[in-house]
Write an enzyme that holds these catalytic residues in place. Structure first.
Site, PDB file in Angstrom:
ATOM      1  N   ALA A  96      13.785 -15.240 -32.835  1.00 21.49           N
ATOM      2  CA  ALA A  96      13.013 -14.712 -33.849  1.00 21.49           C
ATOM      3  C   ALA A  96      13.567 -13.255 -34.181  1.00 21.49           C
ATOM      4  CB  ALA A  96      11.768 -14.263 -33.203  1.00 21.49           C
ATOM      5  N   TYR A  97      14.259 -12.482 -32.966  1.00 25.20           N
ATOM      6  CA  TYR A  97      14.819 -11.372 -33.231  1.00 25.20           C
ATOM      7  C   TYR A  97      15.981 -11.419 -34.409  1.00 25.20           C
ATOM      8  CZ  TYR A  97      17.251  -6.827 -32.342  1.00 25.20           C
ATOM      9  OH  TYR A  97      18.213  -5.771 -32.478  1.00 25.20           O
ATOM     10  N   VAL A  98      16.719 -12.384 -34.269  1.00 32.33           N
ATOM     11  CA  VAL A  98      17.749 -12.543 -35.332  1.00 32.33           C
ATOM     12  C   VAL A  98      17.500 -12.986 -36.670  1.00 32.33           C
ATOM     13  CG1 VAL A  98      19.857 -14.060 -35.874  1.00 32.33           C
ATOM     14  CG2 VAL A  98      19.730 -13.028 -33.321  1.00 32.33           C
ATOM     15  N   SER A 112      14.751 -11.746 -37.950  1.00 27.93           N
ATOM     16  CA  SER A 112      14.258 -10.323 -38.619  1.00 27.93           C
ATOM     17  C   SER A 112      15.427  -9.636 -38.873  1.00 27.93           C
ATOM     18  CB  SER A 112      13.492  -9.637 -37.705  1.00 27.93           C
ATOM     19  OG  SER A 112      14.126  -9.045 -36.497  1.00 27.93           O
TER      20      SER A 112
END
Length: 256
Positions: free
Chosen positions: A164-166, A168
């Site tokens: 999820a971080y990547v 974003s």
């Protein structure tokens, strides 16, 4: 005087009197960036979202050392609050030449089980926040200016739990590289810095010593990056690097 000294002196001369706004400027990479830009002759607006005391301490340290800085605040995803931060920076220093957008949050977890509220919260800060800051920078930076957004080297390494971080940060890269093309004729550069493992509270939080050791050894230089390593790349893109535009710079010691 050596050629290196000549280069440094030339860079400092070129950046004297320029103005920077650094989001997330009160800690970690943001604070190191503030300190580096002030050393290069910039006046700096130090932005905070939740910790005004840390921003004030950063400004106090800068001014005590002879630099020029102010505190500005607000949620980076709130366009009204951020317009006010830009207004305050311009009122204090007469304009803005560089925007460094280090503000972001990181919530890790497997894609299969990640809480969707966490996904929304992270994407609001990392994607909407980057879009808001980029939109304001596109309209407010002076000619010769630079916008520097932040991604991550995990977009290449594909570590589990970073999905999820990547996602974003992939959006950050797309926004930035397209904006670089949209600003044709304005003499404004837009680039992205993608750090590798860097010894900041954001990175170290929740990791045990063995995990940190493994990540440091994964880098050919066999250490974690320091915030000052990342700030060095930011300073290059902010000032002398006028022919670097629409790029993602992986500042990671050779990790990937």
């Amino acid at each position: 005087m050596t050629s290196t000294s000549n280069t440094t002196a030339s860079a400092n001369t070129a950046t004297q009197g320029r103005v920077a706004l650094v989001t997330g400027g009160s800690g970690g990479i943001g604070r190191a960036t503030v300190e580096r830009l002030v050393a290069d002759g910039y006046s700096v607006a130090v932005h905070y979202s939740g910790n005004r005391a840390a921003a004030e301490e950063t400004v106090a340290a800068v001014t005590a050392a002879g630099g020029s800085a102010i505190v500005v605040g607000g949620d980076v995803a709130d366009e009204t609050a951020m317009a006010t931060a830009f207004d305050q920076t311009e009122a204090a220093f007469g304009g803005i030449d560089v925007v460094v957008n280090t503000a972001g949050i990181m919530i890790l977890g497997p894609i299969a089980t990640l809480n969707l509220d966490d996904l929304d919260r992270m994407h609001r800060t990392n994607i909407r926040g980057t879009f808001v800051i980029s939109q304001l920078a596109a309209n407010r930076l002076r000619s010769g200016g630079a916008l520097i957004n932040f991604s991550t080297s995990v977009s290449r390494t594909k570590f589990p739990t970073y999905g999820a971080y990547v996602a974003s940060k992939a959006a950050v890269e797309s926004i930035s590289l397209i904006l670089a093309r949209e600003l044709r004729g304005k003499n404004i550069t837009v680039n992205v810095v993608a750090p590798g493992p860097t010894a900041t509270p954001l990175f170290l939080n929740g990791k045990d010593e063995q995990t940190i050791e493994n990540l440091s050894k994964a880098v050919p230089l066999e250490r974690l990056g320091q915030p000052e390593d990342i700030a060095e790349t930011v300073a290059f893109l902010a000032g002398p690097a006028r022919w670097v535009n629409g790029q993602v710079i992986y500042t990671n010691g050779g990790l990937a």
